[in-house]
Design a protein around this motif. Structure first.
Motif, short mmCIF file in Angstrom:
data_model
loop_
_atom_site.label_atom_id
_atom_site.label_comp_id
_atom_site.label_asym_id
_atom_site.label_seq_id
_atom_site.Cartn_x
_atom_site.Cartn_y
_atom_site.Cartn_z
N LEU A 38 0.79 -1.16 0.08
CA LEU A 38 0.08 0.00 -0.06
C LEU A 38 0.79 1.29 0.13
O LEU A 38 1.86 1.25 0.61
N SER A 39 0.48 2.16 -0.85
CA SER A 39 1.37 3.45 -0.99
C SER A 39 0.32 4.60 -1.03
O SER A 39 -0.46 4.41 -1.81
N THR A 40 0.79 5.67 -0.47
CA THR A 40 0.14 7.00 -0.68
C THR A 40 1.00 7.91 -1.63
O THR A 40 2.12 8.01 -1.41
N ASP A 42 1.27 11.77 -3.53
CA ASP A 42 0.98 13.21 -3.49
C ASP A 42 0.28 13.64 -4.84
O ASP A 42 0.73 13.11 -5.88
N HIS A 62 -7.99 5.04 -3.99
CA HIS A 62 -8.65 6.25 -3.61
C HIS A 62 -7.90 7.32 -4.58
O HIS A 62 -6.79 7.39 -4.50
N GLY A 63 -8.53 8.14 -4.93
CA GLY A 63 -7.92 9.40 -5.95
C GLY A 63 -8.00 9.38 -7.20
O GLY A 63 -9.04 8.53 -7.63
N SER A 84 -11.25 5.49 -8.59
CA SER A 84 -11.15 4.23 -7.78
C SER A 84 -11.72 3.12 -8.26
O SER A 84 -12.49 2.84 -9.14
N GLN A 108 -4.44 13.67 -4.26
CA GLN A 108 -3.70 12.37 -3.43
C GLN A 108 -4.36 11.24 -3.67
O GLN A 108 -5.50 11.00 -3.83
N CYS A 109 -3.47 10.04 -3.59
CA CYS A 109 -3.92 8.70 -4.09
C CYS A 109 -3.47 7.75 -3.22
O CYS A 109 -2.20 7.86 -2.48
N GLN A 110 -4.54 6.70 -2.93
CA GLN A 110 -3.85 5.62 -2.34
C GLN A 110 -3.94 4.27 -3.23
O GLN A 110 -4.89 4.08 -3.89
#
Length: 154
Positions: A38-40, A42, A62-63, A84, A108-110
């Motif tokens: 899992l990464s976020t 920017d 998400h994003g 998503s 911002q994305c997950q």
């Protein structure tokens, strides 16, 4: 619950939510989760560039992601906007070719990521689950290609 187990359960839930892997059995999602990370990312950050070696694929949890391609004049233009539940980068992981487009976080994305090495490991350790994941990705790519072919004819 230890941090690692909590993250593992979170990834399992995200895999179940994305709708890509409906052929997996409920217990398979927990096994598969061990191979994803899992990464976020920017807003504005490049996830990968057109022409890069494809070492991982992503599922956008998400994003919003902007997909961009370079034209014959060297100008980059947006060809798609991903939301998503969408997988991307899977072509390069499956066929070993270079990236066909640049993907940039438009918010911002997950992301759930699956590295080519992790997919290879899954093929050895959990071949039935890996085969179902690869088949689901192939079906997704096939649908995308059929849609594109239909748009060209219109």
């Amino acid at each position: 619950m230890p941090e690692e187990l909590h993250l593992h359960a979170e990834i399992r839930d995200m895999l179940m939510d994305c709708g890509l892997f409906d052929t997996l059995q409920p217990g398979d999602f927990l096994t598969a989760a061990g191979y994803f990370s899992l990464s976020t990312i920017d807003d504005g950050q490049t996830i990968f560039n057109e022409g890069d070696a494809g070492t991982f694929m992503c599922i956008l949890h998400h994003g919003v992601v902007s997909v961009r391609k370079t034209d014959g004049h060297g100008a980059q233009g947006e060809v798609a906007t991903l939301r998503s539940g969408r997988a991307f980068g899977e072509m390069a992981v499956l066929d070993g070719e270079r990236r066909s487009a640049t993907c940039v976080a438009a918010s911002q994305c997950q992301l759930l990521t699956l590295g080519k090495d992790s997919l290879d490991k899954m093929l050895n350790e959990a071949p039935r689950i890996a085969a179902r994941i690869i088949r689901a990705l192939a079906v997704t790519l096939s649908k995308r290609l059929r849609m594109q072919d239909g748009q060209r004819l219109a």
